[in-house]
Design an enzyme around this catalytic site. Structure first.
Site, PDB file in Angstrom:
ATOM      1  N   CYS A 156       4.868   3.389 -23.459  1.00 49.12           N
ATOM      2  CA  CYS A 156       5.535   4.430 -24.246  1.00 49.12           C
ATOM      3  C   CYS A 156       6.737   4.997 -23.481  1.00 49.12           C
ATOM      4  CB  CYS A 156       4.527   5.498 -24.668  1.00 49.12           C
ATOM      5  SG  CYS A 156       5.115   6.480 -26.056  1.00 49.12           S
ATOM      6  N   HIS A 170       0.460   2.673 -27.194  1.00 47.11           N
ATOM      7  CA  HIS A 170      -0.497   3.113 -26.169  1.00 47.11           C
ATOM      8  C   HIS A 170      -1.711   2.194 -26.160  1.00 47.11           C
ATOM      9  CE1 HIS A 170       1.081   6.901 -24.519  1.00 47.11           C
ATOM     10  NE2 HIS A 170       1.691   7.024 -25.682  1.00 47.11           N
ATOM     11  N   GLU A 226      -3.889   1.716 -23.894  1.00 50.66           N
ATOM     12  CA  GLU A 226      -5.072   2.325 -23.259  1.00 50.66           C
ATOM     13  C   GLU A 226      -5.918   3.090 -24.271  1.00 50.66           C
ATOM     14  OE1 GLU A 226      -2.146   3.605 -23.241  1.00 50.66           O
ATOM     15  OE2 GLU A 226      -2.332   5.787 -23.449  1.00 50.66           O
TER      16      GLU A 226
END
Ligand code: MN
Length: 239
Positions: free
Chosen positions: A115, A216, A218
């Site tokens: 990001c 994102h 994660e």
């Protein structure tokens, strides 16, 4: 087992209520820590603000760098005045992370940008940004209302790219929580993926071990295990 040390850049916050009101803290989201750990790396959090030279010292410790998400990059750093729609900027974090990217590239240490991290990489290497992606004609929703585990828009992945090899396909649905995006791509970087409105969603280094995504991963590893492949790449590249 020899676990490579993966340095994760920190965000900063100011405590807004309760004990410690007004105190400033550094932190990194648990999603980054968990993803690096599951991928076989040893996560450490890298705070900015330690003064000149700290990025170089951090790269003595870290075998690989994960540039985390966060606020906007100061447009002054790529030659623009601030426009309406620019979010909060943090010049100290910009300065630290840009130094970290340039040094990691010089040292050949692998970098994964997430990001804001993708935006920082592009600016560090000489590129520019759209300050507010909502201003682009025909822009999709790039700041979704749904949570991070929820796939939002899709991205088309370039055949032959590193990302294509890692996810094993031409299309991926990703979450999306950004209001900035790459405008002019820096020399030495290659576009890897775009959303349907043409916004650049992933890039890689041409001669250095560097991968960056605008979403994102994660936040998606739980329901979308393919996202863990990005972190596995970082840990493998650190060996
Ligand atoms: Mn997006």
């Amino acid at each position: 087992m020899n676990q490579p040390v993966v340095g994760i850049t920190a965000s900063a916050l100011t405590v807004e209520s309760g004990p410690g009101l007004g105190g400033e803290k550094f932190f990194a989201g648990k999603g980054y820590i968990d993803a690096v750990g599951r991928a076989g790396g040893c996560p450490v959090i890298l705070p900015f603000g330690g003064g000149a030279g700290v990025a170089g010292r951090h790269l003595v410790v870290a075998d690989a760098i994960l540039l985390s998400g966060g606020g906007d990059v100061d447009p002054w750093l790529y030659g623009e005045e601030p426009r309406p729609g620019l979010g909060r900027v943090c010049p100290e974090r910009d300065e630290y992370e840009i130094a970290l990217v340039r040094l990691a590239c010089e040292l050949g240490k692998p970098v994964l940008g997430i990001c804001r991290g993708m935006q920082v990489i592009n600016v560090a290497l000489g590129g520019t940004l759209h300050q507010d992606v909502r201003c682009l004609a025909g822009a999709l929703q790039h700041f979704q209302e749904a949570g991070g585990q929820v796939a939002g828009h899709s991205v088309q992945i370039k055949a032959g790219s590193l990302l294509h090899r890692l996810v094993g396909g031409d299309t991926l649905r990703t979450n999306s929580f950004h209001n900035q995006a790459v405008k002019a791509l820096a020399a030495g970087l290659t576009a890897c993926a775009r959303s349907a409105d043409g916004v650049l969603e992933a890039l890689e280094g041409q001669t250095v071990p560097l991968l960056a995504v605008q979403w994102h991963p994660e936040g998606m590893c739980g329901r979308h295990p393919v996202m863990l492949e990005l972190f596995r790449w970082l840990v493998r590249a650190a060996h």
